[in-house]
Write a protein that holds these residues in place. Structure first.
Motif, PDB file in Angstrom:
ATOM      1  N   ALA A 130       0.822  -1.213   0.000  1.00 59.56           N
ATOM      2  CA  ALA A 130       0.000   0.000   0.000  1.00 59.56           C
ATOM      3  C   ALA A 130       0.854   1.260   0.000  1.00 59.56           C
ATOM      4  N   ASP A 131       0.442   2.239  -0.806  1.00 57.40           N
ATOM      5  CA  ASP A 131       1.129   3.535  -0.881  1.00 57.40           C
ATOM      6  C   ASP A 131       0.831   4.320   0.396  1.00 57.40           C
ATOM      7  N   PRO A 132       1.843   4.558   1.258  1.00 59.45           N
ATOM      8  CA  PRO A 132       1.577   5.261   2.522  1.00 59.45           C
ATOM      9  C   PRO A 132       1.203   6.721   2.322  1.00 59.45           C
ATOM     10  N   GLY A 133       1.476   7.260   1.133  1.00 62.45           N
ATOM     11  CA  GLY A 133       1.086   8.640   0.878  1.00 62.45           C
ATOM     12  C   GLY A 133      -0.418   8.815   0.780  1.00 62.45           C
ATOM     13  N   GLU A 134      -1.123   7.763   0.384  1.00 63.41           N
ATOM     14  CA  GLU A 134      -2.569   7.843   0.220  1.00 63.41           C
ATOM     15  C   GLU A 134      -3.329   6.953   1.195  1.00 63.41           C
ATOM     16  N   ILE A 135      -2.690   5.873   1.667  1.00 67.16           N
ATOM     17  CA  ILE A 135      -3.403   4.858   2.436  1.00 67.16           C
ATOM     18  C   ILE A 135      -2.882   4.813   3.869  1.00 67.16           C
ATOM     19  N   ALA A 136      -3.780   5.078   4.826  1.00 67.21           N
ATOM     20  CA  ALA A 136      -3.404   5.040   6.238  1.00 67.21           C
ATOM     21  C   ALA A 136      -3.455   3.631   6.795  1.00 67.21           C
TER      22      ALA A 136
END
Length: 456
Positions: A130-136
């Motif tokens: 998961a992309d941490p920039g968009e997904i918490a």
């Protein structure tokens, strides 16, 4: 007269992927600092870009669907999850792809997303990155587990997501749920929806601060508890009638005003008389409304004063209490349940732009103090009067940071000898000309605060 019809909101086509494996689906929680749907539960996906090819996708299972949507779906899954969907199809990990549903957002938002939802059935469970920039956060759960999270009040969800989950719960093998777009008759009713369970939002057309065109009215109260409507403010008699028709199934106990500004109480006396209910507000709000609109403004309406700590109703079995939050308006009140799973902040912040802090009711020092207090309380969800609910205190912290930086800029310019007009030209470059008089009021409030602190 009603405001002339606004141009139709821009429709933005988007895609979402519902990965299904052994009765569970993959869902995620968006980062709370994102501009769109901050902190909401969601499926992987996003808007279709102009650069997405308008050609059939070459991958098996994808080529039969609209090419632009498929290219967008492949791109979004790769960007958000680090997953190569065509490679998953080629390896046999992906068994089938179905066009599951579509949904068009209601006409109350500036950008209306037209969502195309695709079901992706899996032979084995993938390992996503998961992309941490968009997904918490992200998780595999059953539709019921995800719906339970919403129904407990622990998740923000847009209605179409819930409808997809409900359809999958009824029919776990379903592959074509059709058009899930909400149906609203805006000619007769005010639109209403829930993004947080049992907090019903009615974005009522109101005579509010431009460019905003609506003020959120909130309908709250468990069965058996007082049922209250917060800040109804229809812009015209015609909208008042629509609101009354919308409220016909409800048995209200009271109307509650967060503060005295007209876009939070216009036509409230008529509404209270028609419904036969009292109006609750702070003493400061009552005094300012009566001073501004006349002592007969609330004729034949029972007024009741509410203060910090008062119990108003219940939500999910929890007591909902009053908080005093001066700054934007000296008498502004907020509401929150005991768990602080949400905090209804009125005009403390807005979904877009910044609020005006203007004398005599506005006080910049009090505004800073209120922001600091609520940030320290750390509520899970913020409910503003203008704009959508948002998870976390990110917007509060960013507003406080921005105000502090702006105050330092105003301080430097003032002590260097600049006039207020020159400060306005420097600090508010690029601001819409119509908003400059309000920006000047904010500058004056910052200067009052600086003088009180002995800094100028």
């Amino acid at each position: 007269m009603e405001r002339p019809a606004m141009p139709p909101a821009k429709i933005i086509e988007s895609v979402a992927a519902v990965f299904c494996y052994q009765g569970e689906i993959f869902a995620l929680r968006r980062q709370p600092y994102l501009q769109a749907f901050p902190g909401y539960e969601s499926f992987p996906g996003g808007k279709i870009d102009r650069d997405d090819p308008d050609l059939p996708h070459p991958s098996p299972l994808l080529r039969e669907w609209d090419g632009k949507r498929m290219h967008a779906l492949v791109r979004e899954v790769r960007e958000e999850l680090g997953y190569d969907l065509p490679a998953g199809i080629a390896s046999g990990q992906v068994k089938a792809v179905h066009y599951l549903a579509k949904a068009l957002a209601p006409p109350v938002v500036a950008a209306r997303f037209f969502l195309h939802v695709f079901r992706i059935d899996l032979e084995t469970r993938p390992v996503f990155s998961a992309d941490p920039g968009e997904i918490a956060d992200c998780f595999w759960k059953t539709p019921r587990q995800l719906l339970d999270s919403f129904e407990r009040g622990d998740a923000l969800m847009v209605p179409p997501l819930r409808w997809v989950l409900q359809a999958l719960e009824r029919d776990p093998q379903g592959v074509a749920f059709g058009d899930l777009s909400p149906r609203f008759d805006e000619d007769r009713f005010v639109i209403s929806f829930e993004q947080l369970s049992d907090v019903r939002i009615l974005p009522v057309p109101s005579n509010t601060f431009p460019p905003v065109k609506r003020t959120n009215a909130f309908l709250l109260g468990d069965p058996g508890a007082p049922r209250i409507l917060v800040d109804p403010s229809p812009e015209s008699p015609q909208v008042l009638e629509k609101l009354l028709r919308t409220l016909e199934p409800e048995t209200l106990s009271a109307l509650f005003l967060t503060h005295h500004h007209h876009d939070h109480h216009e036509h409230v006396p008529q509404l209270a008389r028609r419904l036969g209910v009292p109006v609750w507000m702070s003493d400061d709000t009552r005094e300012r409304i009566l001073k501004k609109y006349g002592s007969d403004y609330f004729t034949e309406v029972r007024l009741e004063i509410r203060r910090e700590g008062d119990e108003l109703t219940r939500w999910k079995g929890e007591t909902v209490r009053v908080f005093e939050i001066p700054g934007h308006d000296a008498g502004q009140l907020a509401l929150a349940p005991e768990s602080l799973r949400w905090f209804l902040v009125g005009d403390l912040i807005q979904g877009a732009g910044t609020v005006v802090i203007a004398a005599p009711e506005g006080d910049m020092a009090a505004y800073f103090g209120t922001l600091e207090r609520i940030i320290a309380l750390d509520p899970a969800v913020i409910l503003p009067s203008h704009g959508a609910p948002m998870r976390g205190t990110h917007r509060l912290r960013e507003t406080l940071r921005h105000r502090r930086e702006r105050e330092e800029a105003i301080h430097r310019l003032f002590v260097s000898g600049k006039t207020k007009a020159e400060i306005l030209d420097t600090v508010y470059q690029g601001v819409d000309q119509q908003l400059l008089p309000f920006a000047l009021l904010n500058i004056e409030s910052h200067l009052v605060k600086l003088r009180r602190e002995g800094r100028i």
